[in-house]
Enzyme design. Structure first.
Site, short mmCIF file in Angstrom:
data_model
loop_
_atom_site.label_atom_id
_atom_site.label_comp_id
_atom_site.label_asym_id
_atom_site.label_seq_id
_atom_site.Cartn_x
_atom_site.Cartn_y
_atom_site.Cartn_z
N LYS A 76 0.74 -1.19 0.05
CA LYS A 76 0.10 0.06 0.01
C LYS A 76 1.02 1.25 -0.03
CE LYS A 76 -3.79 2.73 1.01
NZ LYS A 76 -4.44 2.45 2.26
N VAL A 77 0.84 1.97 -1.04
CA VAL A 77 1.67 3.15 -1.07
C VAL A 77 0.87 4.46 -1.55
CG1 VAL A 77 3.63 1.98 -2.08
CG2 VAL A 77 2.09 2.88 -3.51
N SER A 78 1.43 5.71 -1.39
CA SER A 78 0.71 6.89 -1.85
C SER A 78 0.91 6.85 -3.59
CB SER A 78 1.60 8.06 -1.45
OG SER A 78 1.15 9.22 -2.15
N THR A 130 0.64 11.73 -1.67
CA THR A 130 -0.48 12.65 -2.58
C THR A 130 -0.63 14.04 -1.75
OG1 THR A 130 -1.34 10.58 -3.28
CG2 THR A 130 -2.74 12.37 -3.07
N ALA A 131 -0.64 13.52 -0.46
CA ALA A 131 -1.15 15.12 0.42
C ALA A 131 -0.15 15.99 -0.11
CB ALA A 131 -0.87 14.74 1.68
N HIS A 174 -5.43 11.59 7.20
CA HIS A 174 -5.89 10.45 8.14
C HIS A 174 -6.76 10.88 9.20
CE1 HIS A 174 -4.24 8.04 5.30
NE2 HIS A 174 -3.01 7.86 5.95
#
Length: 303
Positions: A76-78, A130-131, A174
């Protein structure tokens, strides 16, 4: 490394119906409630025919680095790291996190507007997230002259650092969406709102990727397994509760439920046209700003 036991499998790695699953696949995802909720059924061997998993928990800034080093079969990655890893990994069309109304926030000690961040110091959890891409695209639109120094720090240090005056602003993700008020902080901007209002697309946050070397059949099996695990979690939410709370880092159960409700949605089951458009739109705009390498025309295609 944390490895989950897989009840219902034989010692040789086969399941009771005789389908060989072979050596467990190495997977790394975060201990956040959305990931443990999504992967609970799969990680605990409750999906017939799904490959066994050897699970490692790591926050996403660590999994991004793992992907760049090719260290795991599945991660699980950005979405922001995809341009650096898609030669070795394929994007799975399910299991990740996209949505609406769930974007990162820019927080400050006092109310203000975007222009006040000109030349200011901002703490971020990663520069390959992404942020961060959403933040830089927002700042390019609304912060005259741009922000000042960017300081990378663990996400759980950002709100205390803003509160204590170590930095002028913080980029948070989050569960911080639900808890920043307890630090006496103010929301300067919701980057998801800016993204959605300017593009009409959902916000691409976290992706599931798998090594292309596993082969087309295995990649398709992984996608089917991820989708089945999501649906199993929806069908019986109580089944995942212990797994979610065990790894939720002392999070309040109500916040964990909010977290799951926000980040596990129809895009988790299937990216669909809007999901793929959001991912390509983000990475295309980021490439135009020089933030990421450009994507090839078929880079996001699934086998």
């Amino acid at each position: 490394m944390t490895t989950d036991e897989h009840p219902g499998t034989d010692p040789d790695g086969t399941d009771p119906d005789g389908k060989g699953t072979g050596k467990p696949l190495s997977i790394a995802y975060s201990p956040c409630p959305n990931d443990t909720f999504v992967f609970d059924a799969w990680a605990h061997g409750r999906l017939a025919g799904a490959p066994d998993l050897d699970v490692t928990f790591a926050d996403i800034h660590l999994t991004n680095g793992m992907a760049q080093r090719g260290e795991f079969d599945v991660l699980k990655v950005s979405y922001a790291v995809l341009p650096w890893v898609l030669d070795e990994y394929a994007l799975l069309p399910c299991g990740g996190a996209l949505g609406r109304g769930c974007g990162p926030l820019v927080l400050t000690r006092a109310p203000g507007d975007a222009a006040e961040l000109t030349g200011r110091t901002v703490a971020v959890p990663s520069e390959k997230s992404t942020a961060y891409l959403l933040f830089r695209l927002w700042a390019a639109d609304l912060v005259p002259g741009g922000v000042g120094e960017i300081v990378v720090m663990p996400f759980d240090r950002i709100m205390p650092a803003v509160r204590d005056g170590e930095v002028d602003a913080g980029l948070v993700i989050h569960e911080a969406r639900f808890t920043y008020q307890t630090y006496g902080l103010h929301r300067l901007a919701d980057l998801g709102e800016h993204w959605e209002s300017t593009t009409g697309l959902p916000i691409p946050l976290g992706a599931i990727i798998a090594k292309r070397s596993l082969g087309t059949d295995t990649l398709k099996l992984l996608a089917d397994s991820a989708r089945a695990s999501v649906r199993a979690a929806w069908d019986d939410p109580e089944a995942s509760r212990d797994y979610v709370m065990e790894h939720a880092q002392e999070m309040d159960p109500a916040v964990a439920n909010q977290h799951i409700g926000l980040y596990v949605n129809e895009f988790t089951a299937d990216l669909g046209e809007d999901g793929y458009a959001a991912v390509r739109g983000l990475l295309t705009r980021a490439a135009a700003e020089g933030l990421v390498p450009p994507l090839g025309p078929d880079a996001l295609a699934f086998p």
